[in-house]
Design an enzyme around this catalytic site. Structure first.
Site, short mmCIF file in Angstrom:
data_model
loop_
_atom_site.label_atom_id
_atom_site.label_comp_id
_atom_site.label_asym_id
_atom_site.label_seq_id
_atom_site.Cartn_x
_atom_site.Cartn_y
_atom_site.Cartn_z
N GLU A 78 0.83 -1.22 0.00
CA GLU A 78 0.00 0.00 0.00
C GLU A 78 0.86 1.27 0.00
O GLU A 78 2.07 1.22 0.26
CB GLU A 78 -0.94 0.02 1.20
CG GLU A 78 -0.22 0.08 2.53
CD GLU A 78 -1.05 0.76 3.62
OE1 GLU A 78 -1.52 1.90 3.41
OE2 GLU A 78 -1.20 0.15 4.70
N LYS A 96 -5.21 10.83 0.87
CA LYS A 96 -5.37 9.51 1.48
C LYS A 96 -6.66 8.93 0.87
O LYS A 96 -7.73 9.50 1.04
CB LYS A 96 -5.49 9.63 3.00
CG LYS A 96 -5.82 8.31 3.69
CD LYS A 96 -6.10 8.52 5.18
CE LYS A 96 -6.76 7.29 5.76
NZ LYS A 96 -7.29 7.52 7.11
N VAL A 141 -5.51 0.33 2.95
CA VAL A 141 -5.67 -1.12 2.83
C VAL A 141 -6.86 -1.44 1.92
O VAL A 141 -6.77 -2.26 1.01
CB VAL A 141 -5.83 -1.76 4.23
CG1 VAL A 141 -6.30 -3.21 4.13
CG2 VAL A 141 -4.52 -1.67 5.00
N ASP A 149 -17.16 5.20 13.90
CA ASP A 149 -15.92 5.19 13.13
C ASP A 149 -15.39 3.76 13.00
O ASP A 149 -14.74 3.22 13.90
CB ASP A 149 -14.87 6.10 13.79
CG ASP A 149 -13.67 6.33 12.89
OD1 ASP A 149 -13.58 5.67 11.83
OD2 ASP A 149 -12.83 7.18 13.24
N SER A 190 -13.41 1.43 10.07
CA SER A 190 -12.67 1.58 8.80
C SER A 190 -13.31 0.78 7.66
O SER A 190 -13.75 -0.36 7.85
CB SER A 190 -11.24 1.10 9.00
OG SER A 190 -10.54 1.16 7.76
N ALA A 191 -13.31 1.38 6.49
CA ALA A 191 -13.75 0.67 5.27
C ALA A 191 -12.81 -0.49 4.94
O ALA A 191 -13.16 -1.33 4.11
CB ALA A 191 -13.83 1.65 4.09
N ASP A 192 -11.64 -0.55 5.61
CA ASP A 192 -10.77 -1.73 5.43
C ASP A 192 -11.55 -3.01 5.76
O ASP A 192 -11.38 -4.04 5.10
CB ASP A 192 -9.54 -1.66 6.35
CG ASP A 192 -8.56 -0.56 5.97
OD1 ASP A 192 -8.77 0.09 4.93
OD2 ASP A 192 -7.59 -0.35 6.73
N LYS A 198 -3.38 -2.01 15.82
CA LYS A 198 -2.89 -1.06 16.83
C LYS A 198 -3.94 -0.82 17.89
O LYS A 198 -5.12 -0.74 17.58
CB LYS A 198 -2.64 0.29 16.15
CG LYS A 198 -1.28 0.44 15.62
CD LYS A 198 -0.89 1.91 15.55
CE LYS A 198 0.43 2.00 14.83
NZ LYS A 198 0.30 2.39 13.44
N1 PSU Z 1 -2.96 1.41 10.77
C1 PSU Z 1 -1.63 1.45 11.01
N2 PSU Z 1 -0.83 2.09 10.09
C2 PSU Z 1 -1.34 2.66 8.95
C3 PSU Z 1 -2.73 2.58 8.73
C4 PSU Z 1 -3.50 1.94 9.65
O1 PSU Z 1 -1.18 0.93 12.01
O2 PSU Z 1 -0.57 3.24 8.15
C5 PSU Z 1 -3.32 3.16 7.48
C6 PSU Z 1 -3.63 2.07 6.44
O3 PSU Z 1 -3.44 2.60 5.14
C7 PSU Z 1 -5.11 1.79 6.68
C8 PSU Z 1 -5.60 3.18 6.98
O4 PSU Z 1 -5.77 1.22 5.58
O5 PSU Z 1 -4.60 3.76 7.79
C9 PSU Z 1 -6.92 3.13 7.70
O6 PSU Z 1 -7.48 4.40 7.75
P1 PSU Z 1 -8.97 4.61 8.31
O7 PSU Z 1 -8.88 4.24 9.77
O8 PSU Z 1 -9.25 6.06 8.08
O9 PSU Z 1 -9.86 3.70 7.53
MN MN Z 2 -12.40 6.10 10.09
#
Ligand code: PSU
Ligand code: MN
Length: 304
Positions: A25, A86, A106, A138, A140-142, A159
């Site tokens: 990524e 992003k 991701v 909140d 994540s779309a992951d 994390k």
């Molecule tokens: N978690 C980490 N390091 C990162 C990310 C997440 O420990 O760099 C990054 C990844 O690219 C992940 C994104 O897909 O943050 C998730 O963002 P969000 O929570 O806004 O979906």
């Molecule tokens: Mn989010």
């Protein structure tokens, strides 16, 4: 080939002939680490994937195309430029149609890897269910992308800026197998421990490749989450991290940080306040994941 994809010739050839390829990524480069360590790390990760016998494919958006494989200069630009988007799934149509530079999360990286025909993807940590998500919503779309796209994700766990327990529940709801390599406990990125048992444990790349193959053969779409614990010599005890995480969460709330800014804000806050120690661990675990992911991609050749 898909009209929105540009795949580097070496990667295209590897995919077409069934050689092992590992997707990487770019949000981790543009928004997850400071310059120039982000670029050094991205190049080192590509070299590790190669050394382990697979072809690296770093993914990002530019010029209205999904790029699968970046040249060294392009990769450096993603690490250096300040106005890189992003890009999660929601942002892809806008950033592509406006021909902007986009670093893929991701979720977005998985989608592009799948379009290109890549089955294994290496990152540091995935997004998940945030602490307090019952109010903020909140999530994540992951996670939702992992529910539908058949690309395995190698990470160092989740994390603890996130709610690890809720994230594991959500992964169960979505039907995503969660496998930890070589230990019974699910790791928490900087630490090998999280306080949560891993739903599954497998110890070899061949077993993991076989599980992936079996899932997809069943017609079950979606990902397999592979957690690779940070090496012992690099780990930061979970207790030590907790105070920085609490501080970071308080700072985010005070500054009213919301939406896509939350995760980059927390990551940067923690990196700054641990005097680089967390950055060193982060770099070490991404490299460690690159080797594990490449080994899994190689093992997939024998089962797919
Ligand atoms: N978690 C980490 N390091 C990162 C990310 C997440 O420990 O760099 C990054 C990844 O690219 C992940 C994104 O897909 O943050 C998730 O963002 P969000 O929570 O806004 O979906
Ligand atoms: Mn989010």
């Amino acid at each position: 080939m898909h009209p929105l994809l540009v795949i580097q010739p070496e990667i295209q050839e590897a995919i077409a002939s069934g050689k092992p390829v590992v997707a990487l990524e770019s949000t981790i480069i543009s928004h997850g680490m400071p310059y120039p360590k982000n670029v050094e790390t991205a190049l080192a990760v590509e070299a590790i994937v190669r050394k382990e016998g697979a072809v690296p494919a770093t993914i990002a958006l530019s010029g209205g195309k999904c790029r699968v494989g970046l040249g060294t200069d392009e990769l450096a630009a993603f690490g250096r430029e300040k106005d890189v988007w992003k890009v999660s799934l929601r942002d892809m149509p806008y950033v592509l149609s406006k021909k902007l530079m986009g670093a893929t999360t991701v979720a977005a990286t998985m989608r592009i890897a799948h379009l290109a025909g890549i089955r294994v993807f290496v990152t540091g940590g995935i997004g998940g269910v945030h602490r307090g998500a019952s109010n903020s919503m909140d999530i994540s779309a992951d996670l939702t992308e992992m529910a539908q796209t058949p690309v395995a994700v190698v990470s160092a766990g989740i994390k603890s800026i996130l709610d690890i327990g809720l994230t594991l529940e959500y992964l169960e709801t979505l039907g995503i197998p969660v496998v930890t390599i070589g230990q019974d406990e699910f790791p928490s990125f900087y630490s090998r421990k999280s306080g949560y048992a891993s739903p599954l444990r497998l110890d070899t790349p061949a077993e993991i490749a076989s599980l992936m193959h079996t899932k997809w053969k069943l017609g079950l779409n979606g990902s397999v989450l592979i957690a690779n614990p940070v090496p012992e010599s690099e780990e930061i005890p979970a207790g030590d991290m907790e105070q920085y995480i609490d501080e970071a969460l308080r700072a985010a709330a005070e500054r009213n940080i919301i939406g896509k800014e939350v995760t980059p804000f927390l990551l940067q806050y923690i990196a700054e306040h641990t005097r680089g120690e967390s950055l060193d661990a982060n770099i070490a675990l991404v490299k460690h994941n690159a080797a594990a992911g490449a080994a899994i991609a190689v093992a997939c050749q024998s089962v797919m």
